[in-house]
Design a protein around this motif. Sequence first.
Motif, PDB file in Angstrom:
ATOM      1  N   LEU A  12      -8.072   2.977   4.755  1.00  0.00           N
ATOM      2  CA  LEU A  12      -6.762   3.354   5.288  1.00  0.00           C
ATOM      3  C   LEU A  12      -6.705   4.874   5.403  1.00  0.00           C
ATOM      4  O   LEU A  12      -6.940   5.589   4.428  1.00  0.00           O
ATOM      5  CB  LEU A  12      -5.643   2.866   4.367  1.00  0.00           C
ATOM      6  CG  LEU A  12      -4.217   3.189   4.845  1.00  0.00           C
ATOM      7  CD1 LEU A  12      -3.884   2.409   6.112  1.00  0.00           C
ATOM      8  CD2 LEU A  12      -3.199   2.902   3.755  1.00  0.00           C
ATOM      9  N   VAL A  23       4.269   2.932  12.204  1.00  0.00           N
ATOM     10  CA  VAL A  23       3.107   2.414  11.499  1.00  0.00           C
ATOM     11  C   VAL A  23       1.808   2.651  12.263  1.00  0.00           C
ATOM     12  O   VAL A  23       0.714   2.647  11.667  1.00  0.00           O
ATOM     13  CB  VAL A  23       3.316   0.912  11.199  1.00  0.00           C
ATOM     14  CG1 VAL A  23       3.243   0.092  12.476  1.00  0.00           C
ATOM     15  CG2 VAL A  23       2.314   0.395  10.177  1.00  0.00           C
ATOM     16  N   HIS A  28      -6.084   1.181   9.775  1.00  0.00           N
ATOM     17  CA  HIS A  28      -6.649   0.292   8.758  1.00  0.00           C
ATOM     18  C   HIS A  28      -7.857  -0.426   9.323  1.00  0.00           C
ATOM     19  O   HIS A  28      -7.816  -0.944  10.444  1.00  0.00           O
ATOM     20  CB  HIS A  28      -5.597  -0.727   8.307  1.00  0.00           C
ATOM     21  CG  HIS A  28      -6.152  -1.819   7.444  1.00  0.00           C
ATOM     22  ND1 HIS A  28      -6.224  -3.140   7.853  1.00  0.00           N
ATOM     23  CD2 HIS A  28      -6.693  -1.774   6.202  1.00  0.00           C
ATOM     24  CE1 HIS A  28      -6.764  -3.864   6.887  1.00  0.00           C
ATOM     25  NE2 HIS A  28      -7.055  -3.063   5.871  1.00  0.00           N
ATOM     26  N   TYR A 337      10.924   4.023  -2.803  1.00  0.00           N
ATOM     27  CA  TYR A 337      11.415   2.926  -1.974  1.00  0.00           C
ATOM     28  C   TYR A 337      12.831   2.532  -2.391  1.00  0.00           C
ATOM     29  O   TYR A 337      13.722   2.359  -1.547  1.00  0.00           O
ATOM     30  CB  TYR A 337      10.471   1.728  -2.083  1.00  0.00           C
ATOM     31  CG  TYR A 337      10.983   0.497  -1.377  1.00  0.00           C
ATOM     32  CD1 TYR A 337      10.889   0.386   0.007  1.00  0.00           C
ATOM     33  CD2 TYR A 337      11.577  -0.545  -2.090  1.00  0.00           C
ATOM     34  CE1 TYR A 337      11.369  -0.740   0.667  1.00  0.00           C
ATOM     35  CE2 TYR A 337      12.057  -1.669  -1.441  1.00  0.00           C
ATOM     36  CZ  TYR A 337      11.952  -1.761  -0.072  1.00  0.00           C
ATOM     37  OH  TYR A 337      12.434  -2.868   0.578  1.00  0.00           O
ATOM     38  N   HIS A 348       8.907   2.279   4.906  1.00  0.00           N
ATOM     39  CA  HIS A 348       7.802   1.352   5.129  1.00  0.00           C
ATOM     40  C   HIS A 348       6.656   1.712   4.174  1.00  0.00           C
ATOM     41  O   HIS A 348       6.500   2.884   3.785  1.00  0.00           O
ATOM     42  CB  HIS A 348       7.338   1.483   6.587  1.00  0.00           C
ATOM     43  CG  HIS A 348       6.363   0.449   7.010  1.00  0.00           C
ATOM     44  ND1 HIS A 348       4.997   0.577   6.794  1.00  0.00           N
ATOM     45  CD2 HIS A 348       6.534  -0.747   7.646  1.00  0.00           C
ATOM     46  CE1 HIS A 348       4.380  -0.486   7.282  1.00  0.00           C
ATOM     47  NE2 HIS A 348       5.286  -1.302   7.803  1.00  0.00           N
ATOM     48  N   PRO A 349       5.823   0.724   3.779  1.00  0.00           N
ATOM     49  CA  PRO A 349       4.682   1.050   2.922  1.00  0.00           C
ATOM     50  C   PRO A 349       3.807   2.172   3.482  1.00  0.00           C
ATOM     51  O   PRO A 349       3.280   2.988   2.711  1.00  0.00           O
ATOM     52  CB  PRO A 349       3.915  -0.274   2.852  1.00  0.00           C
ATOM     53  CG  PRO A 349       4.952  -1.319   3.059  1.00  0.00           C
ATOM     54  CD  PRO A 349       5.958  -0.728   3.990  1.00  0.00           C
ATOM     55  N   ALA A 350       3.647   2.241   4.783  1.00  0.00           N
ATOM     56  CA  ALA A 350       2.845   3.319   5.371  1.00  0.00           C
ATOM     57  C   ALA A 350       3.463   4.682   5.080  1.00  0.00           C
ATOM     58  O   ALA A 350       2.754   5.656   4.816  1.00  0.00           O
ATOM     59  CB  ALA A 350       2.711   3.117   6.888  1.00  0.00           C
ATOM     60  N   SER A 396       0.068 -11.096  -2.865  1.00  0.00           N
ATOM     61  CA  SER A 396      -0.767 -10.526  -1.807  1.00  0.00           C
ATOM     62  C   SER A 396      -1.581 -11.607  -1.090  1.00  0.00           C
ATOM     63  O   SER A 396      -1.943 -11.440   0.082  1.00  0.00           O
ATOM     64  CB  SER A 396      -1.691  -9.448  -2.367  1.00  0.00           C
ATOM     65  OG  SER A 396      -2.613  -9.976  -3.289  1.00  0.00           O
ATOM     66  N   ASP A 401      -0.482  -9.291   6.803  1.00  0.00           N
ATOM     67  CA  ASP A 401      -1.131  -8.068   7.283  1.00  0.00           C
ATOM     68  C   ASP A 401      -1.358  -7.141   6.095  1.00  0.00           C
ATOM     69  O   ASP A 401      -1.010  -7.468   4.953  1.00  0.00           O
ATOM     70  CB  ASP A 401      -0.304  -7.379   8.380  1.00  0.00           C
ATOM     71  CG  ASP A 401       1.103  -6.993   7.934  1.00  0.00           C
ATOM     72  OD1 ASP A 401       1.336  -6.875   6.705  1.00  0.00           O
ATOM     73  OD2 ASP A 401       1.971  -6.785   8.802  1.00  0.00           O
ATOM     74  N   TRP A 403       0.100  -4.466   5.250  1.00  0.00           N
ATOM     75  CA  TRP A 403       1.301  -3.929   4.604  1.00  0.00           C
ATOM     76  C   TRP A 403       1.902  -4.929   3.639  1.00  0.00           C
ATOM     77  O   TRP A 403       2.364  -4.548   2.549  1.00  0.00           O
ATOM     78  CB  TRP A 403       2.305  -3.493   5.675  1.00  0.00           C
ATOM     79  CG  TRP A 403       1.667  -2.556   6.652  1.00  0.00           C
ATOM     80  CD1 TRP A 403       1.478  -2.738   7.993  1.00  0.00           C
ATOM     81  CD2 TRP A 403       1.049  -1.296   6.335  1.00  0.00           C
ATOM     82  NE1 TRP A 403       0.793  -1.681   8.533  1.00  0.00           N
ATOM     83  CE2 TRP A 403       0.522  -0.775   7.540  1.00  0.00           C
ATOM     84  CE3 TRP A 403       0.891  -0.561   5.170  1.00  0.00           C
ATOM     85  CZ2 TRP A 403      -0.143   0.446   7.603  1.00  0.00           C
ATOM     86  CZ3 TRP A 403       0.220   0.659   5.217  1.00  0.00           C
ATOM     87  CH2 TRP A 403      -0.283   1.142   6.424  1.00  0.00           C
ATOM     88  N   GLU A 404       1.878  -6.210   3.998  1.00  0.00           N
ATOM     89  CA  GLU A 404       2.317  -7.225   3.047  1.00  0.00           C
ATOM     90  C   GLU A 404       1.341  -7.332   1.881  1.00  0.00           C
ATOM     91  O   GLU A 404       1.734  -7.710   0.768  1.00  0.00           O
ATOM     92  CB  GLU A 404       2.460  -8.580   3.735  1.00  0.00           C
ATOM     93  CG  GLU A 404       3.694  -8.688   4.610  1.00  0.00           C
ATOM     94  CD  GLU A 404       4.003 -10.128   5.001  1.00  0.00           C
ATOM     95  OE1 GLU A 404       3.335 -11.047   4.487  1.00  0.00           O
ATOM     96  OE2 GLU A 404       4.918 -10.318   5.818  1.00  0.00           O
ATOM     97  N   PHE A 407       2.053  -3.836  -0.333  1.00  0.00           N
ATOM     98  CA  PHE A 407       3.386  -3.574  -0.866  1.00  0.00           C
ATOM     99  C   PHE A 407       3.591  -4.131  -2.278  1.00  0.00           C
ATOM    100  O   PHE A 407       4.211  -3.454  -3.118  1.00  0.00           O
ATOM    101  CB  PHE A 407       4.463  -4.107   0.088  1.00  0.00           C
ATOM    102  CG  PHE A 407       5.852  -3.635  -0.255  1.00  0.00           C
ATOM    103  CD1 PHE A 407       6.161  -2.284  -0.277  1.00  0.00           C
ATOM    104  CD2 PHE A 407       6.854  -4.549  -0.551  1.00  0.00           C
ATOM    105  CE1 PHE A 407       7.439  -1.847  -0.589  1.00  0.00           C
ATOM    106  CE2 PHE A 407       8.132  -4.119  -0.863  1.00  0.00           C
ATOM    107  CZ  PHE A 407       8.431  -2.760  -0.879  1.00  0.00           C
TER     108      PHE A 407
END
Length: 431
Positions: A12, A23, A28, A337, A348-350, A396, A401, A403-404, A407
């Motif tokens: 990443l 994003v 990735h 967050y 967003h996680p990014a 997980s 994807d 990001w899921e 996170f």
Amino acid sequence: MPTTKLILGQTLRFTGDPFAIGVEAAQHITHGAVVIRDGKIVDVGAADTLRTAYPQAEVTDMGAALLMAGFVDCHVHYPQTGIIASWGKRLIDWLNTYTFPEELRFNDAAYATEISELYCDLALTNGTTTAASYCTIHPQSVDAFFTAAQKRGMRMVGGKTCMDRNAPDGLRDTVQSAYDDSKALIDRWHGVDRLTYAITPRFSPTSTDDQLAALGGLWSERPDCLMQTHLSEQLEEIAWVRDLFPAAQDYLGTYEAHGLVREGAVMGHAIHLTPREIDRMAERGVSVGHCPTSNTFIGSGLCDVTGLHSRGIPVGLATDTGGGSSFSMLRTMAAAYEVGQLRGTAMHPAQLLYLATVGSAKALALHDKIGNLTAGNEADLIAIDLSSTRPIAQRSARAADIWEAVFPTIMMGDDRAIAGVWVGGAAVPRP
């Protein structure tokens, strides 16, 4: 001939700012690799391609772990390592009850060395490869911190904290000694190996106008250094500053009057800013260290990260050890967050991962060296296990994807998620 290393895993990296372009700024690769030689990143790309391109490379296979730049913590107090998670007080009470008594102990060089070693080890265990730390007023606290970092090959930022009022006996310096000690430390450490000096007035309430002016003068003599301090952390603090500096326009103005507001200044917290302060920080290129765990732990407030970022103010992420309640940048991202959610601007996680790497590196003016998996950057990187605990693994496993997948680790992860750390291309032994 330097050894070429090939580290395999998911990769990443950032090709832009996810706050600005979304994003798509994050790249990735599911089966990726990072090539390292002579302490630098040489290449990043698909594993099969790089295996073919570097057939003689020494291979380390991290499986499905996520390879990314090491975390960059842009605001810490390493001398507060021993008092982290002390029961909640407001800022001024917390300083008087916990911080100042602990910092008095750093007059002992052996104790400073012990805590420096411990802090650096804890940082690496948690995947933090660079941090910007306040030391104490004692020059030996800076020597100990930089020596511990140097021994580990870490890129670190630090500086002697300067205070000539509103602090206990034994923790006050003078206008002249603050200047002289800081100058001598700059000469001894700045630019040596991977070390950067930051001129460090603690905050306006503990420095007179004369001391701030002396430090501003020193910075004008050594503009290649950074300058770090605190700004607008709590409302009571801001009121105190108003009483101490009645002629100043606002809190930022106490620094601005003495040449301490320009690019290279890193302001911790910056929660309760006036419109003028925001405008001036944007104009002058001032950075902010966002400290979400300490801001909630000490009850300071909710920093407007996305608002500051939208004004072009560089924002990095910080644990603020030990006012912050964790050494982990994962836990700090989780707090960021949550703070964003309370402000109505969920990140967003990014964006969270960007703040903890590229964002903090930019805040410290080190983004041309660290903070991203980019060819030419120094090879400080980490491998994150996205299934480090049973609760994280079961979540997980359902991910659609990356990001899921990542996170749950951001929200529930800790040092167990850090599967590997490399500093300057060298693998750090795991505890």
